[in-house]
Design a protein around this motif. Structure first.
Motif, PDB file in Angstrom:
ATOM      1  N   ASP A   1       0.841  -1.194   0.000  1.00 38.95           N
ATOM      2  CA  ASP A   1       0.000   0.000   0.000  1.00 38.95           C
ATOM      3  C   ASP A   1       0.879   1.249   0.000  1.00 38.95           C
ATOM      4  OD1 ASP A   1      -2.288  -1.573   0.147  1.00 38.95           O
ATOM      5  OD2 ASP A   1      -2.191  -1.653   2.343  1.00 38.95           O
ATOM      6  N   ALA A   2       0.301   2.364  -0.423  1.00 39.04           N
ATOM      7  CA  ALA A   2       1.018   3.630  -0.395  1.00 39.04           C
ATOM      8  C   ALA A   2       1.445   3.938   1.035  1.00 39.04           C
ATOM      9  CB  ALA A   2       0.143   4.754  -0.938  1.00 39.04           C
ATOM     10  N   ASN A   3       2.654   4.497   1.196  1.00 38.51           N
ATOM     11  CA  ASN A   3       3.156   4.821   2.524  1.00 38.51           C
ATOM     12  C   ASN A   3       4.047   6.040   2.423  1.00 38.51           C
ATOM     13  OD1 ASN A   3       6.180   3.915   2.359  1.00 38.51           O
ATOM     14  ND2 ASN A   3       5.007   2.262   1.413  1.00 38.51           N
ATOM     15  N   PHE A   4       4.296   6.676   3.568  1.00 39.67           N
ATOM     16  CA  PHE A   4       5.071   7.906   3.574  1.00 39.67           C
ATOM     17  C   PHE A   4       6.559   7.678   3.783  1.00 39.67           C
ATOM     18  CE2 PHE A   4       0.814   9.448   4.359  1.00 39.67           C
ATOM     19  CZ  PHE A   4       0.777  10.601   3.591  1.00 39.67           C
ATOM     20  N   ALA A   5       6.949   6.598   4.412  1.00 34.67           N
ATOM     21  CA  ALA A   5       8.374   6.361   4.659  1.00 34.67           C
ATOM     22  C   ALA A   5       8.603   4.868   4.897  1.00 34.67           C
ATOM     23  CB  ALA A   5       8.843   7.189   5.850  1.00 34.67           C
ATOM     24  N   LEU A   6       8.498   4.455   6.142  1.00 36.60           N
ATOM     25  CA  LEU A   6       8.724   3.056   6.505  1.00 36.60           C
ATOM     26  C   LEU A   6       7.513   2.205   6.156  1.00 36.60           C
ATOM     27  CD1 LEU A   6      10.901   1.348   8.145  1.00 36.60           C
ATOM     28  CD2 LEU A   6       9.313   1.563  10.055  1.00 36.60           C
ATOM     29  N   SER A   7       7.766   0.953   5.746  1.00 43.12           N
ATOM     30  CA  SER A   7       6.679   0.003   5.521  1.00 43.12           C
ATOM     31  C   SER A   7       7.162  -1.387   5.931  1.00 43.12           C
ATOM     32  CB  SER A   7       6.248  -0.003   4.053  1.00 43.12           C
ATOM     33  OG  SER A   7       7.228  -0.618   3.239  1.00 43.12           O
ATOM     34  N   ASP A   8       6.247  -2.362   5.981  1.00 40.17           N
ATOM     35  CA  ASP A   8       6.626  -3.735   6.303  1.00 40.17           C
ATOM     36  C   ASP A   8       7.614  -4.293   5.278  1.00 40.17           C
ATOM     37  OD1 ASP A   8       4.960  -3.695   8.495  1.00 40.17           O
ATOM     38  OD2 ASP A   8       3.289  -4.669   7.466  1.00 40.17           O
ATOM     39  N   PHE A   9       7.590  -3.722   4.096  1.00 36.33           N
ATOM     40  CA  PHE A   9       8.496  -4.146   3.030  1.00 36.33           C
ATOM     41  C   PHE A   9       9.955  -4.050   3.469  1.00 36.33           C
ATOM     42  CE2 PHE A   9      10.952  -2.431  -0.701  1.00 36.33           C
ATOM     43  CZ  PHE A   9      11.063  -3.620  -1.407  1.00 36.33           C
ATOM     44  N   ASP A  10      10.311  -3.012   4.226  1.00 38.09           N
ATOM     45  CA  ASP A  10      11.704  -2.841   4.655  1.00 38.09           C
ATOM     46  C   ASP A  10      12.220  -4.056   5.403  1.00 38.09           C
ATOM     47  OD1 ASP A  10      12.602   0.287   4.335  1.00 38.09           O
ATOM     48  OD2 ASP A  10      10.452   0.126   4.704  1.00 38.09           O
ATOM     49  N   ASN A  11      11.446  -4.542   6.364  1.00 34.93           N
ATOM     50  CA  ASN A  11      11.933  -5.630   7.203  1.00 34.93           C
ATOM     51  C   ASN A  11      12.028  -6.947   6.437  1.00 34.93           C
ATOM     52  OD1 ASN A  11      12.933  -6.134   9.842  1.00 34.93           O
ATOM     53  ND2 ASN A  11      11.088  -7.319  10.309  1.00 34.93           N
ATOM     54  N   VAL A  12      11.045  -7.222   5.581  1.00 36.94           N
ATOM     55  CA  VAL A  12      11.103  -8.449   4.779  1.00 36.94           C
ATOM     56  C   VAL A  12      12.240  -8.357   3.765  1.00 36.94           C
ATOM     57  CG1 VAL A  12       9.845  -9.958   3.207  1.00 36.94           C
ATOM     58  CG2 VAL A  12       8.633  -8.848   5.097  1.00 36.94           C
ATOM     59  N   LEU A  13      12.395  -7.192   3.158  1.00 43.86           N
ATOM     60  CA  LEU A  13      13.482  -7.012   2.206  1.00 43.86           C
ATOM     61  C   LEU A  13      14.826  -7.262   2.876  1.00 43.86           C
ATOM     62  CD1 LEU A  13      14.610  -6.182  -0.540  1.00 43.86           C
ATOM     63  CD2 LEU A  13      14.423  -3.787   0.179  1.00 43.86           C
TER      64      LEU A  13
END
Length: 363
Positions: free
Chosen positions: A342-354
Protein backbone atom coordinates in the motif's frame (compact mmCIF):
# COMPACT_ATOMS: atom_id res chain seq x y z
CA UNK A 1 1.85 10.90 -6.27
CA UNK A 2 -1.06 10.90 -8.73
CA UNK A 3 -1.26 9.92 -12.40
CA UNK A 4 -1.47 13.50 -13.75
CA UNK A 5 1.78 14.32 -11.99
CA UNK A 6 3.44 11.26 -13.50
CA UNK A 7 2.34 12.26 -17.01
CA UNK A 8 3.40 15.87 -16.55
CA UNK A 9 6.76 14.77 -15.19
CA UNK A 10 7.36 12.41 -18.11
CA UNK A 11 6.64 15.22 -20.56
CA UNK A 12 9.04 17.42 -18.62
CA UNK A 13 11.83 14.90 -19.00
CA UNK A 14 11.24 14.45 -22.74
CA UNK A 15 12.22 18.09 -23.25
CA UNK A 16 14.52 18.90 -20.36
CA UNK A 17 16.19 15.74 -19.03
CA UNK A 18 19.93 15.71 -19.40
CA UNK A 19 21.70 12.44 -18.73
CA UNK A 20 24.92 13.20 -20.55
CA UNK A 21 27.26 12.09 -17.78
CA UNK A 22 25.49 9.10 -16.43
CA UNK A 23 23.46 7.83 -19.38
CA UNK A 24 15.93 22.07 20.73
CA UNK A 25 16.22 19.96 23.49
CA UNK A 26 19.23 18.32 25.04
CA UNK A 27 20.35 15.66 22.64
CA UNK A 28 20.98 12.13 23.90
CA UNK A 29 24.68 11.37 23.91
CA UNK A 30 24.69 8.18 21.88
CA UNK A 31 26.69 9.02 18.77
CA UNK A 32 28.30 6.07 17.01
CA UNK A 33 31.97 6.54 16.06
CA UNK A 34 32.47 7.08 12.35
CA UNK A 35 33.71 3.99 10.53
CA UNK A 36 36.03 4.93 7.67
CA UNK A 37 35.86 2.32 4.87
CA UNK A 38 39.18 1.19 3.44
CA UNK A 39 39.88 1.28 -0.30
CA UNK A 40 36.63 2.92 -1.30
CA UNK A 41 36.03 3.10 -5.03
CA UNK A 42 34.45 6.19 -6.60
CA UNK A 43 33.05 6.11 -10.15
CA UNK A 44 34.32 8.80 -12.56
CA UNK A 45 32.50 12.12 -12.54
CA UNK A 46 31.98 12.35 -16.29
CA UNK A 47 31.72 8.74 -17.36
CA UNK A 48 29.07 6.06 -17.15
CA UNK A 49 31.64 3.43 -16.23
CA UNK A 50 31.41 1.92 -12.76
CA UNK A 51 33.59 -0.89 -11.49
CA UNK A 52 31.93 -4.09 -10.32
CA UNK A 53 32.66 -6.81 -7.81
CA UNK A 54 31.18 -10.29 -7.83
CA UNK A 55 29.17 -11.71 -4.98
CA UNK A 56 31.13 -14.95 -5.21
CA UNK A 57 34.42 -13.07 -4.64
CA UNK A 58 32.87 -11.67 -1.47
CA UNK A 59 31.79 -15.16 -0.37
CA UNK A 60 28.17 -14.07 -0.30
CA UNK A 61 25.42 -16.68 -0.59
CA UNK A 62 24.88 -16.47 -4.34
CA UNK A 63 22.06 -19.02 -4.19
CA UNK A 64 20.07 -16.40 -2.25
CA UNK A 65 20.30 -13.77 -4.98
CA UNK A 66 17.45 -15.17 -7.08
CA UNK A 67 14.98 -15.18 -4.13
CA UNK A 68 15.97 -11.57 -3.38
CA UNK A 69 15.44 -10.43 -6.98
CA UNK A 70 12.19 -12.37 -7.28
CA UNK A 71 10.87 -10.67 -4.17
CA UNK A 72 11.86 -7.26 -5.48
CA UNK A 73 10.08 -7.91 -8.76
CA UNK A 74 6.95 -9.13 -6.96
CA UNK A 75 6.96 -5.90 -4.93
CA UNK A 76 6.78 -3.44 -7.84
CA UNK A 77 10.47 -2.58 -7.89
CA UNK A 78 11.94 -0.65 -10.83
CA UNK A 79 15.61 -0.63 -9.86
CA UNK A 80 17.91 -2.04 -7.21
CA UNK A 81 21.62 -1.57 -6.57
CA UNK A 82 24.01 -2.95 -3.97
CA UNK A 83 27.40 -1.27 -3.63
CA UNK A 84 30.21 -2.80 -1.60
CA UNK A 85 33.05 -0.36 -0.89
CA UNK A 86 31.71 1.67 -3.78
CA UNK A 87 31.74 -1.08 -6.40
CA UNK A 88 28.54 -2.48 -7.89
CA UNK A 89 27.78 -6.03 -6.79
CA UNK A 90 24.12 -6.12 -7.87
CA UNK A 91 22.39 -3.82 -10.33
CA UNK A 92 19.03 -4.75 -11.79
CA UNK A 93 16.19 -3.00 -13.59
CA UNK A 94 12.59 -4.15 -13.81
CA UNK A 95 9.19 -3.12 -15.16
CA UNK A 96 10.59 -1.28 -18.17
CA UNK A 97 13.01 0.83 -16.14
CA UNK A 98 16.59 1.24 -17.37
CA UNK A 99 19.93 2.61 -16.22
CA UNK A 100 19.07 5.99 -17.78
CA UNK A 101 15.44 6.20 -16.63
CA UNK A 102 14.67 8.99 -14.13
CA UNK A 103 12.52 8.29 -11.07
CA UNK A 104 11.44 10.33 -8.08
CA UNK A 105 13.20 10.20 -4.72
CA UNK A 106 10.14 11.43 -2.80
CA UNK A 107 11.08 12.03 0.86
CA UNK A 108 14.37 10.17 0.46
CA UNK A 109 15.40 13.43 -1.21
CA UNK A 110 15.00 15.28 2.08
CA UNK A 111 18.52 14.09 2.87
CA UNK A 112 19.84 16.16 -0.05
CA UNK A 113 18.56 19.24 1.79
CA UNK A 114 20.40 18.11 4.91
CA UNK A 115 23.65 17.66 3.00
CA UNK A 116 23.48 21.07 1.36
CA UNK A 117 22.60 22.75 4.67
CA UNK A 118 25.74 21.22 6.17
CA UNK A 119 27.82 22.52 3.28
CA UNK A 120 26.36 26.02 3.64
CA UNK A 121 27.13 26.02 7.35
CA UNK A 122 30.72 24.95 6.66
CA UNK A 123 31.02 27.90 4.27
CA UNK A 124 29.83 30.20 7.09
CA UNK A 125 26.77 31.22 5.12
CA UNK A 126 24.47 30.15 7.92
CA UNK A 127 24.36 28.64 11.38
CA UNK A 128 21.87 25.85 12.00
CA UNK A 129 21.38 27.08 15.56
CA UNK A 130 19.99 30.37 14.25
CA UNK A 131 16.28 30.98 14.02
CA UNK A 132 14.75 30.52 10.57
CA UNK A 133 13.46 34.09 10.55
CA UNK A 134 17.04 35.38 10.62
CA UNK A 135 17.28 34.29 6.98
CA UNK A 136 13.80 34.46 5.45
CA UNK A 137 12.25 37.16 7.62
CA UNK A 138 9.40 37.06 10.11
CA UNK A 139 5.83 36.15 9.27
CA UNK A 140 6.70 32.93 7.45
CA UNK A 141 4.29 31.17 9.85
CA UNK A 142 1.01 32.18 11.49
CA UNK A 143 2.53 31.73 14.94
CA UNK A 144 3.07 34.70 17.19
CA UNK A 145 6.45 36.34 16.74
CA UNK A 146 7.84 34.97 19.99
CA UNK A 147 6.80 31.41 19.08
CA UNK A 148 7.99 31.70 15.48
CA UNK A 149 11.37 32.89 16.66
CA UNK A 150 11.80 29.69 18.67
CA UNK A 151 12.07 27.72 15.43
CA UNK A 152 15.68 27.18 14.39
CA UNK A 153 17.14 25.65 11.26
CA UNK A 154 17.93 22.55 13.31
CA UNK A 155 14.25 22.26 14.20
CA UNK A 156 13.43 22.10 10.49
CA UNK A 157 16.01 19.35 9.91
CA UNK A 158 14.95 17.30 12.95
CA UNK A 159 11.16 17.67 12.41
CA UNK A 160 10.69 19.50 15.71
CA UNK A 161 9.28 22.84 14.52
CA UNK A 162 6.21 22.51 16.76
CA UNK A 163 3.96 23.52 13.85
CA UNK A 164 0.66 21.72 13.35
CA UNK A 165 1.19 18.73 11.04
CA UNK A 166 -2.56 18.00 11.17
CA UNK A 167 -3.16 20.83 8.69
CA UNK A 168 -1.30 19.05 5.90
CA UNK A 169 2.01 19.86 4.25
CA UNK A 170 1.20 23.37 3.06
CA UNK A 171 4.00 25.86 3.61
CA UNK A 172 2.14 29.17 3.22
CA UNK A 173 1.90 31.14 6.49
CA UNK A 174 -1.78 30.21 6.92
CA UNK A 175 -0.81 26.52 6.75
CA UNK A 176 1.89 26.84 9.38
CA UNK A 177 0.07 27.16 12.70
CA UNK A 178 1.59 26.96 16.16
CA UNK A 179 0.87 23.78 18.10
CA UNK A 180 3.77 23.42 20.52
CA UNK A 181 7.04 25.15 21.28
CA UNK A 182 9.81 24.23 18.88
CA UNK A 183 11.88 21.34 20.18
CA UNK A 184 9.12 19.86 22.35
CA UNK A 185 7.24 17.79 19.73
CA UNK A 186 8.38 15.58 16.82
CA UNK A 187 6.09 15.47 13.78
CA UNK A 188 6.83 14.57 10.17
CA UNK A 189 5.99 17.71 8.20
CA UNK A 190 6.74 19.27 4.80
CA UNK A 191 7.88 22.49 6.48
CA UNK A 192 11.46 21.17 6.25
CA UNK A 193 11.50 22.55 2.67
CA UNK A 194 11.84 26.02 4.18
CA UNK A 195 15.46 25.01 4.76
CA UNK A 196 15.92 25.30 1.01
CA UNK A 197 14.69 28.90 1.23
CA UNK A 198 17.16 29.52 4.05
CA UNK A 199 20.06 28.21 1.95
CA UNK A 200 18.96 30.28 -1.04
CA UNK A 201 18.73 33.45 1.04
CA UNK A 202 22.02 32.82 2.85
CA UNK A 203 23.93 32.05 -0.35
CA UNK A 204 22.26 34.77 -2.45
CA UNK A 205 21.63 32.11 -5.10
CA UNK A 206 18.68 30.00 -6.10
CA UNK A 207 18.39 26.70 -4.24
CA UNK A 208 18.91 24.78 -7.47
CA UNK A 209 22.05 26.72 -8.43
CA UNK A 210 23.65 26.28 -5.01
CA UNK A 211 22.72 22.58 -4.87
CA UNK A 212 24.10 21.98 -8.35
CA UNK A 213 27.40 23.75 -7.74
CA UNK A 214 28.08 22.49 -4.22
CA UNK A 215 26.80 18.90 -4.38
CA UNK A 216 25.35 17.57 -7.63
CA UNK A 217 28.20 18.39 -10.02
CA UNK A 218 30.90 17.53 -7.50
CA UNK A 219 29.87 13.88 -7.32
CA UNK A 220 28.73 13.40 -10.91
CA UNK A 221 25.01 13.22 -10.23
CA UNK A 222 22.39 13.93 -12.86
CA UNK A 223 18.79 14.85 -12.13
CA UNK A 224 16.56 17.80 -11.43
CA UNK A 225 14.14 19.26 -8.89
CA UNK A 226 10.49 19.31 -9.97
CA UNK A 227 7.91 21.27 -7.96
CA UNK A 228 4.91 19.15 -6.98
CA UNK A 229 2.36 21.12 -5.02
CA UNK A 230 4.12 22.27 -1.85
CA UNK A 231 7.00 19.85 -2.34
CA UNK A 232 10.20 20.12 -4.33
CA UNK A 233 10.85 16.57 -5.54
CA UNK A 234 14.18 15.32 -6.88
CA UNK A 235 14.21 13.01 -9.90
CA UNK A 236 17.30 11.14 -11.08
CA UNK A 237 18.65 7.84 -12.29
CA UNK A 238 19.23 5.08 -9.78
CA UNK A 239 22.99 5.41 -10.17
CA UNK A 240 22.78 9.08 -9.20
CA UNK A 241 20.95 8.08 -6.04
CA UNK A 242 23.70 5.53 -5.41
CA UNK A 243 26.35 8.21 -5.88
CA UNK A 244 24.82 10.27 -3.09
CA UNK A 245 24.63 7.18 -0.88
CA UNK A 246 28.30 6.52 -1.57
CA UNK A 247 29.20 10.09 -0.62
CA UNK A 248 27.48 9.60 2.72
CA UNK A 249 29.09 6.20 3.25
CA UNK A 250 32.46 7.91 2.71
CA UNK A 251 31.60 10.37 5.49
CA UNK A 252 31.03 13.23 3.08
CA UNK A 253 34.22 12.73 1.07
CA UNK A 254 34.46 12.09 -2.69
CA UNK A 255 37.88 10.71 -3.54
CA UNK A 256 40.22 13.29 -1.98
CA UNK A 257 37.69 16.11 -1.59
CA UNK A 258 35.67 16.65 1.58
CA UNK A 259 32.30 17.86 0.28
CA UNK A 260 30.10 17.53 3.37
CA UNK A 261 31.97 18.07 6.66
CA UNK A 262 32.67 14.72 8.28
CA UNK A 263 31.57 15.99 11.69
CA UNK A 264 28.26 17.09 10.19
CA UNK A 265 27.67 13.70 8.55
CA UNK A 266 28.12 12.09 11.96
CA UNK A 267 25.79 14.64 13.59
CA UNK A 268 23.12 14.28 10.90
CA UNK A 269 23.08 10.49 11.16
CA UNK A 270 22.87 10.39 14.95
CA UNK A 271 19.85 11.03 17.17
CA UNK A 272 19.25 14.78 17.05
CA UNK A 273 16.52 15.19 19.67
CA UNK A 274 15.13 13.17 22.58
CA UNK A 275 11.64 12.53 21.20
CA UNK A 276 12.18 10.27 18.18
CA UNK A 277 15.43 8.43 18.84
CA UNK A 278 15.36 6.94 15.33
CA UNK A 279 15.63 10.30 13.59
CA UNK A 280 18.62 12.46 12.75
CA UNK A 281 18.57 15.41 10.37
CA UNK A 282 16.01 13.99 7.93
CA UNK A 283 17.80 10.61 8.11
CA UNK A 284 16.18 7.55 9.71
CA UNK A 285 18.31 5.57 12.15
CA UNK A 286 18.20 1.88 12.95
CA UNK A 287 19.33 0.22 16.16
CA UNK A 288 17.52 2.53 18.61
CA UNK A 289 15.27 1.42 21.45
CA UNK A 290 12.18 3.18 20.10
CA UNK A 291 10.92 5.14 17.11
CA UNK A 292 8.04 7.27 15.87
CA UNK A 293 6.43 7.32 12.43
CA UNK A 294 4.77 9.93 10.19
CA UNK A 295 1.19 10.96 10.93
CA UNK A 296 1.11 9.65 14.48
CA UNK A 297 2.28 10.69 17.94
CA UNK A 298 2.65 7.09 19.04
CA UNK A 299 6.00 5.78 20.19
CA UNK A 300 6.90 2.24 19.17
CA UNK A 301 9.34 0.08 21.10
CA UNK A 302 12.21 -1.66 19.38
CA UNK A 303 14.30 -1.04 16.30
CA UNK A 304 13.08 0.63 13.16
CA UNK A 305 14.01 -2.34 10.92
CA UNK A 306 14.86 -5.35 13.13
CA UNK A 307 16.27 -7.48 10.31
CA UNK A 308 18.73 -4.77 9.25
CA UNK A 309 22.14 -4.12 10.87
CA UNK A 310 21.91 -1.93 13.93
CA UNK A 311 24.27 0.70 12.57
CA UNK A 312 22.28 1.19 9.38
CA UNK A 313 20.86 4.62 8.59
CA UNK A 314 18.56 5.32 5.69
CA UNK A 315 16.73 7.78 3.50
CA UNK A 316 13.11 6.69 3.16
CA UNK A 317 10.66 8.09 0.63
CA UNK A 318 7.02 7.69 -0.24
CA UNK A 319 6.13 4.42 -1.96
CA UNK A 320 9.34 2.72 -0.92
CA UNK A 321 12.13 4.83 -2.36
CA UNK A 322 15.16 3.75 -0.30
CA UNK A 323 18.81 4.47 0.37
CA UNK A 324 20.23 2.13 3.01
CA UNK A 325 23.77 2.78 4.30
CA UNK A 326 25.53 0.20 6.50
CA UNK A 327 28.95 1.43 7.67
CA UNK A 328 29.93 -1.85 9.38
CA UNK A 329 29.48 -3.79 6.14
CA UNK A 330 30.62 -1.09 3.67
CA UNK A 331 27.25 -1.26 1.94
CA UNK A 332 25.08 1.22 0.07
CA UNK A 333 21.76 -0.18 -1.15
CA UNK A 334 19.24 1.67 -3.33
CA UNK A 335 15.70 0.68 -4.25
CA UNK A 336 13.38 2.69 -6.51
CA UNK A 337 9.90 1.81 -7.72
CA UNK A 338 6.21 1.89 -6.99
CA UNK A 339 4.82 1.08 -3.56
CA UNK A 340 5.67 -2.47 -2.57
CA UNK A 341 2.21 -2.89 -1.06
CA UNK A 342 0.00 0.00 0.00
CA UNK A 343 1.02 3.63 -0.39
CA UNK A 344 3.16 4.82 2.52
CA UNK A 345 5.07 7.91 3.57
CA UNK A 346 8.37 6.36 4.66
CA UNK A 347 8.72 3.06 6.51
CA UNK A 348 6.68 0.00 5.52
CA UNK A 349 6.63 -3.74 6.30
CA UNK A 350 8.50 -4.15 3.03
CA UNK A 351 11.70 -2.84 4.65
CA UNK A 352 11.93 -5.63 7.20
CA UNK A 353 11.10 -8.45 4.78
CA UNK A 354 13.48 -7.01 2.21
CA UNK A 355 16.26 -6.97 4.78
CA UNK A 356 15.57 -10.59 5.61
CA UNK A 357 16.25 -11.39 1.95
CA UNK A 358 19.30 -9.10 1.75
CA UNK A 359 20.80 -10.59 4.91
CA UNK A 360 20.39 -14.12 3.57
CA UNK A 361 22.32 -13.04 0.50
CA UNK A 362 25.18 -11.04 2.01
CA UNK A 363 25.86 -13.05 5.18
Amino acid sequence: MNRPFYLASLLFFIFFWNCSSEDVDEIPQEETPIIVPESLYFPPLTSNTWETESASELNWNTNQLAPLLNYLEEKNTKSFIILHKGKIVVETYMDGHTETSPWYWASAGKTLTTAVAGIAQEENLLNLNDKVSDYIGTGWTSASLDKENLITCKNLLSMTSGLDDGLGDGIAPNDLQYLADAGTRWAYHGVFVKMQDVVAAASNQSWDDYFTAKLKNRIGMTGTWIPNGNANVYWSTTRSMARFGLLMAANGKWENTQIIPESFVNEATSTTQNINLAYGYLWWLNGKTSYRLPQTQLQFSGELIPNAPQDMYCALGKNDQKIYIVPSKDLVIVRMGNAADDANFALSDFDNVLWEKISAFIN
